[in-house]
Design a protein around this motif. Structure first.
Motif, PDB file in Angstrom:
ATOM      1  N   ILE A  81      29.888  52.064  39.941  1.00  0.00           N
ATOM      2  CA  ILE A  81      30.525  50.755  39.712  1.00  0.00           C
ATOM      3  C   ILE A  81      31.641  50.924  38.686  1.00  0.00           C
ATOM      4  N   GLN A  82      31.365  51.662  37.609  1.00  0.00           N
ATOM      5  CA  GLN A  82      32.372  51.911  36.565  1.00  0.00           C
ATOM      6  C   GLN A  82      33.573  52.660  37.133  1.00  0.00           C
ATOM      7  N   LYS A  83      33.302  53.644  37.996  1.00  0.00           N
ATOM      8  CA  LYS A  83      34.382  54.432  38.614  1.00  0.00           C
ATOM      9  C   LYS A  83      35.271  53.547  39.485  1.00  0.00           C
ATOM     10  N   PHE A  84      34.646  52.633  40.240  1.00  0.00           N
ATOM     11  CA  PHE A  84      35.409  51.729  41.108  1.00  0.00           C
ATOM     12  C   PHE A  84      36.224  50.741  40.280  1.00  0.00           C
ATOM     13  N   ILE A  85      35.696  50.340  39.112  1.00  0.00           N
ATOM     14  CA  ILE A  85      36.437  49.436  38.225  1.00  0.00           C
ATOM     15  C   ILE A  85      37.641  50.171  37.644  1.00  0.00           C
ATOM     16  N   ASP A  86      37.420  51.431  37.226  1.00  0.00           N
ATOM     17  CA  ASP A  86      38.511  52.249  36.681  1.00  0.00           C
ATOM     18  C   ASP A  86      39.612  52.494  37.714  1.00  0.00           C
TER      19      ASP A  86
END
Length: 157
Positions: A81-86
């Protein structure tokens, strides 16, 4: 190089052994099957057969139970999820729902719902609305300043 110049490496291919083609072939007459018996005949498939003895798969005890109505969740890790937000594929400002995860390609299909697991770490302040989550995932999201609400699964459509 031309098409007719292509060839395999030396020793890469081996000719197929043709069985039962005369005494001089080394595999003639019985064709490597020995003499008589069930296995010398054609059409024999005796995989688990042990000559009349109770086969191993029948001797071993049967254990366990398969729940017929078990739920199957699509699993998402916090790190993803963090990677997709980044990568700007997910908007951290808006509430991240199961439909949002589906739209951005993080989940292929919802199945019985989406479950969040705590693998990886999350630094963005996010609002997640999903069917399920592990306790450690809820803690990690709240520690980052976000919130994770678990919704009840919708009735089967």
């Amino acid at each position: 190089m031309k098409l007719h110049e292509l060839h395999d490496n030396e020793g890469a291919t081996k000719k197929r052994k043709r069985v039962g083609r005369g005494a001089g072939s080394g595999m003639g007459k019985t064709g490597g099957r020995g003499i008589k018996g069930q296995k010398s005949r054609s059409g024999v498939a005796i995989k688990g057969f042990e000559g009349g003895q109770m086969p191993l798969y029948q001797r071993l005890p049967k254990r366990g139970f398969t729940k017929p109505n078990r739920k199957k969740f699509a699993v998402v890790n916090l790190g993803l999820i963090q990677k997709f937000i980044d990568d700007k594929k997910l908007d951290a400002g808006a509430a991240i729902t199961e439909d949002a995860l589906l739209a951005c390609g993080l989940v292929r299909r919802k199945l019985d719902g989406v479950r969040i697991l705590a693998k990886g770490d999350i630094s963005a302040k996010v609002t997640l609305e999903v069917t399920g989550a592990s306790k450690s995932a809820v803690d990690a999201v709240e520690k980052a300043g976000g919130s994770l609400t678990i919704t009840t699964a919708q009735a089967a459509e």
